[in-house]
Structures are given as C-alpha cells and as structure tokens.
Design an enzyme around this catalytic site. Sequence first.
Site, short mmCIF file in Angstrom:
data_model
loop_
_atom_site.label_atom_id
_atom_site.label_comp_id
_atom_site.label_asym_id
_atom_site.label_seq_id
_atom_site.Cartn_x
_atom_site.Cartn_y
_atom_site.Cartn_z
N ARG A 1 2.24 10.96 5.75
CA ARG A 1 1.68 9.83 4.93
C ARG A 1 2.17 9.80 3.56
NH1 ARG A 1 -0.36 5.94 8.08
NH2 ARG A 1 -1.81 5.27 6.67
N HIS B 1 9.10 3.01 7.50
CA HIS B 1 8.20 3.61 8.23
C HIS B 1 7.99 3.16 9.55
CE1 HIS B 1 3.55 4.36 7.87
NE2 HIS B 1 3.72 4.62 8.67
N GLU C 1 4.30 0.95 -0.01
CA GLU C 1 5.16 0.30 0.91
C GLU C 1 4.75 -0.96 1.46
OE1 GLU C 1 4.16 2.34 5.24
OE2 GLU C 1 5.54 3.63 3.80
#
Length: 316
Positions: A235, A282, A264
Amino acid sequence: MTKPHILQMGPYPEWDQVPLDGQFTVHRYFETEDKAGLLARVGGDIRGIATRGELGASAETIAACPNLEVISVYGVGYDAVNLEACRARSIRVTNTPDVLTKDVADLGVAMMLTQSRGMIGAESWVRDGSWATNGLYPLRSRVWGKRAGVLGLGRIGFEVAKRLHGFDLEISYSDVSAKDFAAASWRFVADPVALARDVDFLFVTLAASAETRHIVGEKVISALGPQGMLVNISRASNIDEEALLTALENRTLGSAALDVFEGEPKLNPRFLALDNVLLQPHHASGTFETRKAMGQLMRDNLAAHFAGRDLLTPVL
C-alpha cells in the site's frame, strides 16, 4: 424474499456486477453526484457495503447507514475502511486474501526484472530505431546472485521470497518476529533499516496500518542506497513518498518500481519526470482469473453473512 440492500462504493467488471445485482438490491454510490442525498434516502435500508480496497468505507458513510451489518472488501487491503467505527457497532468486515497472492508476487518480481534490465527503455530502443542507428542498448545490472529483502513475510511476502529463490538471490526478511514457515536459508532481520542496508532489492509486502505508515522513510531509503532498488506492491501509505521522491531525484536511492501511490490515480507529477522509477497502475492482481475469484469471494462473504453462515475471510 426481499433482497438485502447493498451500497456499492465503486464499479466492478460486468462478470461481478451482474451476479451482484441478482443477489442484492444494489445502490450505486459511485454513480450519483448527490452522494449525501443518496445516503439520506437509502441509508436506513443499507445492510451491507460492497467496496474496493482503495475506496474502503469512511466513518461518515458508515454513520449514514444505521442498520449496516457487514462490509465486504474486493481486495486484500482494508486500511481504507474505518475499523474503529465498525468495532463500535459490531459491523463485520471481510476482504479477499489468498486468491490474489500469487499474481501480486508475480508482478513484484516482474517489476524487479523489468527495472533491473531496463526492458521498457530497451523496447523503445528497438521501436524508435536507436538499435539500428546507435547500436547496442546501454548495459544494465544483473539480478541473479544478489541480495533481496522482503519487508513483511505474510502471504504475499512469502510468495515473493519463493520466487526470488529461483533467481539464486540471497533472501532476508523483516517482520514482527521470525517466521517458522520461512525457509531455513532465509535470514531474519528485525530492524527494517538494517534489512535495507544489507540488500540490493527491498520488496515492501506489508499490510497497511497505523503502525506501518511510512515505515519506509528516509532512514530505510538512505540505507538501501544509490545502488538499491525499492519495490512496492503493498500500500502507498507504507512509504514516505516525499522522502522517496527526494532520494530518487538526488540519486541517493538507485531506483524504484511502484504499483501504488498516494492519491492514485492522480500521482505526484514529480514521479513522471524521473527516469529511475518504473510506474505501474495498481494492477498487481490484474488478471482475469484473479479478479473473477476476488469478485466471487466478495459476494460469497456477503451471501454467507445474510444467510447466517460463518464468514469465509473475516477481518472483523
């Protein structure tokens, strides 16, 4: 029988959306501009929340749903869910571990290889004609035989270490304690700074929490040094981005390979100016097989709760 009312925080693929709509009365929070108005109208009906790891569920959203019983997270991370608010009201929380573990580990190792061998630049070298006009691509660094550190030897960290072993890397790891499931050749290093000092590649595979926020800060990054590479498939909050950006810009850190970012998808534009960082959107769990398994597990947890069965993968 009346279907339970679910608040859906973000979009899912069609293969998940269709069965979700079939099982529950779904209110799509992400589709409405008047989110406060939606919660005012249907908040009292909501018994479950279907969300994603990066979206979670805030204390305000939870408070607006007085009959909320369960939050099911599509993803392994649940740090964006206000667990304190859930504990106060005995709201159950689930996530989707295990089904994405190996894909995340695969991408982490692929990012290391891609960045070390300069594969993105090398492809451009071919496509833009540089190979023909300028000759061979500049040399890059090898991977095999070097030292790798894994910060957080949980499910994903373990799978990363297994894969790194296949590249003849010397493996060390850091966690709250030594793990009995670690291979005998993997060295336990309690201090993350000491771990970073002793390795060429540092993989961050920790679950995010208040305790791990910015655990990879200036000291760890400085210890990794101008020849080191930081790989984050956990993370964004586990890394102090300001310290990371400064180190990459000053070359006091050699390079980084990142799949997650603060804010993000609107990442800090300073990243875009760097040539020593590999940027990914991601998508460590981004395979058809894993995303379908994640969606199924997310729905199965909701179904189990409303049927009075044990939750498959409870967090709370």
